[in-house]
Motif scaffolding. Sequence first.
Motif, short mmCIF file in Angstrom:
data_model
loop_
_atom_site.label_atom_id
_atom_site.label_comp_id
_atom_site.label_asym_id
_atom_site.label_seq_id
_atom_site.Cartn_x
_atom_site.Cartn_y
_atom_site.Cartn_z
N ASP A 172 0.80 -1.23 0.00
CA ASP A 172 0.00 0.00 0.00
C ASP A 172 0.83 1.28 0.00
OD1 ASP A 172 -2.38 -1.44 0.03
OD2 ASP A 172 -2.40 -1.58 2.23
N SER A 173 2.15 1.16 0.07
CA SER A 173 2.99 2.36 0.19
C SER A 173 4.01 2.47 -0.94
CB SER A 173 3.73 2.33 1.55
OG SER A 173 2.81 2.24 2.61
N TRP A 174 3.68 1.94 -2.10
CA TRP A 174 4.66 1.92 -3.18
C TRP A 174 4.77 3.27 -3.89
CZ3 TRP A 174 3.18 2.80 -8.27
CH2 TRP A 174 1.82 2.69 -8.56
N SER A 175 3.79 4.16 -3.71
CA SER A 175 3.82 5.47 -4.36
C SER A 175 3.50 6.56 -3.33
CB SER A 175 2.82 5.54 -5.51
OG SER A 175 1.50 5.73 -5.02
N SER A 176 3.51 7.81 -3.80
CA SER A 176 3.13 8.94 -2.95
C SER A 176 1.68 9.34 -3.16
CB SER A 176 4.03 10.14 -3.26
OG SER A 176 5.37 9.85 -2.95
N ASN A 192 0.75 -0.16 -20.70
CA ASN A 192 0.38 0.74 -21.80
C ASN A 192 0.72 2.20 -21.52
OD1 ASN A 192 -1.69 1.71 -20.11
ND2 ASN A 192 -3.30 0.53 -21.13
N MET A 193 1.52 2.44 -20.46
CA MET A 193 2.04 3.78 -20.14
C MET A 193 0.94 4.78 -19.77
SD MET A 193 5.39 3.80 -20.32
CE MET A 193 6.72 2.74 -20.95
N THR A 194 -0.07 4.31 -19.05
CA THR A 194 -1.16 5.21 -18.64
C THR A 194 -1.36 5.18 -17.12
OG1 THR A 194 -2.88 3.54 -18.99
CG2 THR A 194 -2.34 4.99 -20.86
N THR A 195 -0.30 5.06 -16.34
CA THR A 195 -0.47 5.03 -14.88
C THR A 195 -0.93 6.38 -14.34
OG1 THR A 195 1.85 5.64 -14.51
CG2 THR A 195 1.31 3.27 -14.57
N GLY A 196 -0.69 7.45 -15.10
CA GLY A 196 -1.02 8.79 -14.61
C GLY A 196 0.03 9.37 -13.69
N LEU A 197 1.13 8.66 -13.46
CA LEU A 197 2.21 9.18 -12.62
C LEU A 197 2.97 10.27 -13.37
CD1 LEU A 197 3.47 5.77 -11.21
CD2 LEU A 197 2.19 7.51 -9.97
N PRO A 217 9.04 5.73 -3.63
CA PRO A 217 7.71 6.34 -3.48
C PRO A 217 7.70 7.85 -3.69
CG PRO A 217 8.05 4.68 -1.78
CD PRO A 217 9.36 4.83 -2.49
N GLU A 218 8.74 8.55 -3.24
CA GLU A 218 8.75 10.00 -3.40
C GLU A 218 8.88 10.43 -4.86
OE1 GLU A 218 12.95 8.76 -1.98
OE2 GLU A 218 10.85 8.23 -1.58
N CYS A 219 9.34 9.53 -5.72
CA CYS A 219 9.44 9.83 -7.15
C CYS A 219 8.15 9.56 -7.90
CB CYS A 219 10.56 9.00 -7.79
SG CYS A 219 12.21 9.33 -7.15
N LEU A 220 7.24 8.83 -7.29
CA LEU A 220 6.01 8.39 -7.96
C LEU A 220 4.85 9.23 -7.46
CD1 LEU A 220 6.69 4.55 -7.66
CD2 LEU A 220 7.23 6.07 -9.59
N ASN A 234 9.56 5.60 -17.67
CA ASN A 234 10.29 4.36 -17.39
C ASN A 234 9.98 3.79 -16.00
OD1 ASN A 234 11.79 3.90 -19.77
ND2 ASN A 234 13.15 5.57 -19.23
N ALA A 235 9.76 4.64 -15.01
CA ALA A 235 9.58 4.13 -13.65
C ALA A 235 8.44 3.12 -13.53
CB ALA A 235 9.38 5.29 -12.68
#
Length: 407
Positions: A172-176, A192-197, A217-220, A234-235
């Motif tokens: 549950d803590s993989w992103s910000s 498909n490169m649509t995570t929205g990050l 996480p701080e990069c996402l 790429n992330a």
Amino acid sequence: MLTCCSTELTPPVSDNEPETVVNDTVPPSAEEEDPPQGGDEGSGDDPDPGTGEGNDNGDSKEIQMFFPSNEEPEAPWNTLEADSLGWDTSVTEALYSFLDVHDTRAFLLLYRGHIVLERYSGQEYETNTAFEQQSFWYWASAGKTLTSFLTGLAQEKGLLDISDRTSDYLGDSWSSLSPDKQDLIQIRHHLNMTTGLDEKITDNTPNDRVDDDCTEPECLQYKADAGTRWSYHNAPYNLLDEILMNATGNRYEDFSNTQLEYPLGMRGEWRVEEEYNTIYWSTARDAARFGLLMLNEGVWKDSRIMNDEVYFNAMIGSSQDINPAYGYLWWLNREGLKIPGSGGASADFFTPNAPPGMYTAAGLNGQFIDVVPELELVVVRFGELNNVNERALHHEMWGYLKDLIQY
């Protein structure tokens, strides 16, 4: 344009004479009038028959699909002469000259699995050794397509579903992101490169460098809801390695080797480049093996490596409406292409000179594996760039191939 990592790899320029490989392959027998019907002397297996009719000019006979030996990767690989296919071989030298000018290390062209053209030049990466058939080169982002295929295999085995939440495999803590926004992101969005990050997050160094490889996480951070924005980032792709490891219970490299590479006779390797990137390195022939598997829709000889036809077709089809020229980490030669780093600007086709049914594994500095179902071709180009960008190189290369093959 099509990057795998934040720092370009710059091997030395070579003065070595190019090598056009002919001596270690199996040419058509001098006693045969027709082109060879496949069959690898080292494999002991008869290849499956092809389904196409060859070149439309009527000069070529029916040619069976050929698969090189997976148990003996060094065994001979069948060849065909280009003129036996009715191709205009007067173009060949101009093609080779173009490839040499643009720092090409390896070039292969397969027709129904048979090698028609094969050429090596320059030096191996960071050495003074001449680049030859057994030399390794980096795939860069072309290797993303291996991950796409492996994700499909994991789904087929019931180890994951691409509709699953990313959080199911990374916690549950993989992103910000806030929990509600993070829960919108599924595995398919990484494909498909649509995570929205947000791909423009800087690394807080004095130079304030953008690091789109960082998976901390701080990069996402949030930019848009998943599925509503396409951006080459790429992330989110890099996270697929960990998703697959957690889903399969195996090291990513081991799952790749046992499920995909070894069954095809590929002997490449995944190498960690910088902090977040794992890049595949192999010979050009290994890349051709993967292209041949794709050309045959997941079948290798009499074995089906991927049974999930729905996933396979989705992988090489438009994966979303925002960038219809992008599948699951594959580039499609379709209208409506969104160019990475352009802020969403559209182009016509990925490679206008190439057939519209072509799909491509593409990477930094012009690493290409082209699969062309309508012509039953696989084309591999490894190397560097010389005063040209990736798309321009690819387009011009296919201009020569168009004149050669006369399609």
